[in-house]
Design a protein around this motif. Structure first.
Motif, short mmCIF file in Angstrom:
data_model
loop_
_atom_site.label_atom_id
_atom_site.label_comp_id
_atom_site.label_asym_id
_atom_site.label_seq_id
_atom_site.Cartn_x
_atom_site.Cartn_y
_atom_site.Cartn_z
N GLN A 97 -4.62 5.82 -5.40
CA GLN A 97 -4.20 6.21 -4.16
C GLN A 97 -5.10 6.46 -3.07
OE1 GLN A 97 -0.81 5.05 -3.21
NE2 GLN A 97 -0.52 4.80 -5.51
N ALA B 131 -7.60 5.32 -2.84
CA ALA B 131 -8.52 3.92 -2.29
C ALA B 131 -7.43 3.07 -0.99
CB ALA B 131 -8.86 2.83 -3.38
N ARG B 132 -5.94 3.92 -1.39
CA ARG B 132 -5.60 3.27 -0.10
C ARG B 132 -5.27 4.56 0.72
NH1 ARG B 132 0.49 2.04 -3.03
NH2 ARG B 132 0.90 0.57 -1.57
N GLY B 133 -6.43 5.17 0.85
CA GLY B 133 -6.36 6.58 1.99
C GLY B 133 -5.73 7.63 1.94
N GLU C 191 -5.58 11.23 1.22
CA GLU C 191 -6.31 12.42 1.43
C GLU C 191 -6.41 13.46 -0.02
OE1 GLU C 191 -7.12 12.61 4.90
OE2 GLU C 191 -9.07 10.65 4.96
N ARG D 159 -16.61 1.29 -7.99
CA ARG D 159 -15.47 2.57 -7.45
C ARG D 159 -16.93 2.74 -6.00
NH1 ARG D 159 -13.09 2.08 -12.27
NH2 ARG D 159 -11.35 2.66 -12.56
N ASN E 256 -16.49 2.11 -2.92
CA ASN E 256 -15.13 2.74 -2.27
C ASN E 256 -15.68 3.66 -2.02
OD1 ASN E 256 -12.66 2.09 -0.30
ND2 ASN E 256 -11.58 2.17 -2.30
N LEU F 62 -15.00 5.55 -4.28
CA LEU F 62 -14.10 7.02 -5.63
C LEU F 62 -15.50 7.50 -6.38
CD1 LEU F 62 -11.89 3.27 -6.37
CD2 LEU F 62 -11.38 6.00 -5.11
N ARG G 137 -14.08 9.09 5.39
CA ARG G 137 -12.95 9.61 4.56
C ARG G 137 -12.14 8.78 3.86
NH1 ARG G 137 -11.43 15.23 5.28
NH2 ARG G 137 -9.51 14.45 4.91
N ALA G 138 -11.13 9.40 2.57
CA ALA G 138 -11.16 7.75 2.39
C ALA G 138 -10.15 7.15 3.15
CB ALA G 138 -9.97 8.76 0.73
N SER G 139 -9.61 7.99 4.34
CA SER G 139 -8.45 7.27 5.21
C SER G 139 -9.08 6.15 5.87
CB SER G 139 -7.88 7.65 5.86
OG SER G 139 -8.47 9.24 6.43
N GLN G 140 -10.35 6.75 6.24
CA GLN G 140 -11.18 5.76 7.19
C GLN G 140 -11.98 4.53 6.57
OE1 GLN G 140 -14.45 9.20 8.10
NE2 GLN G 140 -13.31 8.74 10.43
N ALA H 2 -10.45 3.27 3.74
CA ALA H 2 -9.76 2.07 3.37
C ALA H 2 -9.83 1.85 4.22
CB ALA H 2 -8.49 3.20 3.06
N PHE I 174 -8.58 -2.69 -2.02
CA PHE I 174 -9.39 -1.97 -3.39
C PHE I 174 -8.15 -2.17 -4.23
CE2 PHE I 174 -12.51 -0.03 -6.17
CZ PHE I 174 -12.20 -0.64 -7.56
N GLN J 183 -0.72 1.56 -9.25
CA GLN J 183 -0.64 1.25 -7.28
C GLN J 183 0.33 1.96 -7.05
OE1 GLN J 183 -3.92 -1.51 -6.48
NE2 GLN J 183 -3.40 -1.61 -4.11
N PHE K 239 3.61 1.51 2.76
CA PHE K 239 2.71 3.08 2.71
C PHE K 239 1.50 3.43 3.05
CE2 PHE K 239 -0.01 5.22 -0.58
CZ PHE K 239 1.15 6.52 -0.74
N ALA K 240 0.26 2.54 2.70
CA ALA K 240 -0.62 2.56 3.60
C ALA K 240 -0.93 3.19 4.98
CB ALA K 240 -2.37 0.91 2.89
N VAL L 43 0.71 6.45 5.03
CA VAL L 43 -1.29 7.64 4.31
C VAL L 43 -1.96 7.63 5.55
CG1 VAL L 43 -0.25 8.16 1.99
CG2 VAL L 43 -2.40 6.34 2.95
N GLN L 44 -2.15 6.89 6.00
CA GLN L 44 -3.06 6.28 7.22
C GLN L 44 -3.42 7.15 8.71
OE1 GLN L 44 -4.98 2.42 6.46
NE2 GLN L 44 -4.69 3.36 5.01
N SER M 274 -0.27 -5.38 -0.71
CA SER M 274 -0.13 -4.20 0.02
C SER M 274 -1.83 -3.55 0.02
CB SER M 274 0.23 -2.91 -1.24
OG SER M 274 -0.25 -2.85 -1.93
#
Lengths: 251, 281
Positions: free
Chosen positions: A171, A173-175, A177, B46, B49, B51, B70-73, B75, B80, B88, B100-101, B104-105, B146
């Protein structure tokens, strides 16, 4: 938290004891801590817990777990603080007050949870899960089916933790946080329970089928070849834990 | 562009998973990472990305260290796909999964809705279907969809075809290949050498956390020493052409000895027959 409740090999006194004695003693210690109302008694039990952990070379793991238990018990401690209006009032509240007794209640909750959790953790760290299950079947005559359920539950904890870690990584990796406050994190983690549940059900189903095809239903008390004899050390430790329980009731 | 600059990484302090890896992957490349289990391939994915943070060195995505994103930036730029789609997938319907992505972004707008609709149509999904009730191959395709619905410029695939049958495998790889042809960078970990030979243009071979070879796919696959050190089994066509050249000195140096695909091999066999080289009849 990798290795949570997983057996750590060693040759300490606790490692050598009978699995049933270890389990019984940790249960007696838990009862003693819950029955005791003395801060000194609980603190003493906690010290003994840490000494035992150090003797088994498990102090780092025990301290790590203590941190987790302390964080959890803190929530209960705050509830105890706000809902136990005892002793000399210190701060007034709309529904009562926080007094010296409230502070004592708060400390009791934290100490009690820590002191009673560590013996159980130590038991799992110094005993193979299979030995616990086999000893329960051989010595206590617990039906293997129930002993297996118990040990499988314990064995699956690290597996599910690993799964949760993988799901959170996917998750992220999908953005998603996972930083920020507790509420935000809980809100983000709630949907992840779905993949964890699906993975758990699939794993449980596979494990059940695998056990059946390997003759799980044929197993009886006599199936295990290993014996779990009691030594004088087991009797002494058990007696000490009974004494601890009595002390817990008295104090 | 993804750059690994003297990167080392470890899950446990005493056992480094990647040691001093340096590598630059240009935009639009299709790079496969190969090697035995535990060689450090997935760790490299990893790291790309963020991770996993490097213990030494630095990983840059388009010139920016991943640690600064940041993770959202990240992504938005780097998608991945994991080996197990069930880690996932987390939504109740296919449509929600694809949205979904974006959600969250913080990008769920009219354009995102259009992209989701297009993806549903392209993959032929039922938007109201429950993801967990789909078969394994379709779940993997949904997981891939996705990821790519957000149009990342780089796609990381960690053993994307594990557990898929041949047709499902082709379906996944055709989608990935199409994206690569439209300019996306692809980094893939895979154990299937036939698949790698069909799709990857560049091969990175890893052993015990170190990169032991990096170059054009067939140059690496024809290097016996590298294949041995990396525990690689070359694809059948390559192995057959090498064997023919080794057993028939008349074929050494001919196009048949260099054939990498079935078409090249058939063409080379015709050529060898016509020129009378070797013992082919």
């Amino acid at each position: 938290m990798r290795g949570f409740l997983e057996y750590v090999p060693g040759s300490s006194l606790l490692h050598r004891m009978n699995p049933v004695t270890k389990l019984a003693c940790s249960l007696l210690a838990i009862f003693a801590c819950f029955l005791a109302n003395s801060l000194v008694f609980l603190a003493a039990v906690l010290v003994v817990d840490y000494v035992l952990a150090a003797r088994c070379k498990l102090l780092p793991q025990t301290l790590g777990l203590s941190k987790a238990v302390a964080s959890f018990s803190l929530m209960l401690a705050i509830i105890a603080l706000l809902t136990t209006p005892e002793g000399t009032p210190i701060v007034g509240l709309p529904w009562g007050y926080i007094g010296t007794g409230s502070l004592r209640a708060m400390a009791l909750v934290v100490l009690r949870l820590l002191a009673c959790a560590i013996p159980l953790f130590l038991t799992f760290y110094v005993t193979k899960v299979n030995d616990i299950s086999n000893a329960l079947v051989k010595v206590c005559h617990v039906p293997y089916r129930y002993a297996f359920v118990f040990t499988s539950t314990v064995r699956f904890i690290p597996v599910f933790m690993n799964d949760m870690e993988g799901i959170m990584e996917a998750q992220t990796a999908r953005g998603v946080e996972f930083d920020g406050g507790l509420i935000k994190r809980l809100r983000l983690m709630a949907p992840l329970c779905v993949p964890l549940l699906v993975s758990s059900v699939r794993k449980t189903n596979s494990a059940a089928i695998a056990a059946e095809v390997r003759g799980f239903s044929l197993r009886t008390r006599e199936s295990g070849h290993k014996r779990y004899p009691f030594a004088p050390l087991d009797a002494i430790t058990f007696a000490a834990c009974v004494a601890l329980l009595v002390a817990g009731v008295v104090l | 562009m993804i750059e690994f600059q003297n990167v080392s990484a470890a899950y446990e302090v005493e056992t480094p998973a990647v040691r001093n890896a340096s590598l630059t992957i240009a935009d639009g490349e299709f790079v496969a990472f190969v090697g035995s289990n535990g060689a450090g391939k997935s760790t490299m994915m990893r790291l790309a990305n963020n991770l996993l943070a490097p213990t030494e060195g630095c990983v840059l995505v388009d010139g920016v260290p991943t640690s600064e994103l940041r993770a959202s930036q990240l992504a938005r730029h780097v998608g991945f796909l994991f080996q197990n789609p069930d880690r996932q997938i987390c939504c109740d319907t296919v449509r929600e999964e694809l949205e979904f992505a974006f959600r969250v972004q913080g990008r769920l707008d009219a354009r995102a809705a259009k992209l989701v609709d297009e993806t549903i149509e392209r993959f032929g999904f039922d938007p109201d279907a429950e993801p967990y009730l789909l078969n394994r191959g379709t779940r993997q395709l949904l997981a891939l969809a996705s990821v790519i619905v957000g149009e990342p410029t780089t796609l990381i695939l960690d053993e994307p075809t594990t557990g898929l049958d041949y047709l499902e495998c082709c379906e996944v790889m055709d989608v990935v290949s199409g994206l690569n042809q439209r300019g996306a960078t692809v980094l893939m970990v895979c154990h299937d050498m036939e698949l790698i030979a069909d799709y990857a243009k560049r091969l990175v071979v890893m052993t015990a956390g170190e990169i032991i070879a990096d170059g054009p796919t067939f140059d690496i696959l024809r290097d016996v020493d590298v294949c041995e050190r990396g525990n690689l089994e070359p694809p059948h066509v390559v192995a057959i052409s090498q064997r023919l050249a080794a057993e028939d000195s008349g074929l050494a140096g001919t196009p048949l000895a260099r054939a990498n695909t079935l078409d090249q091999m058939l063409e080379a066999i015709d050529g060898a027959r016509q020129t009378g080289k070797g013992n082919l009849r």
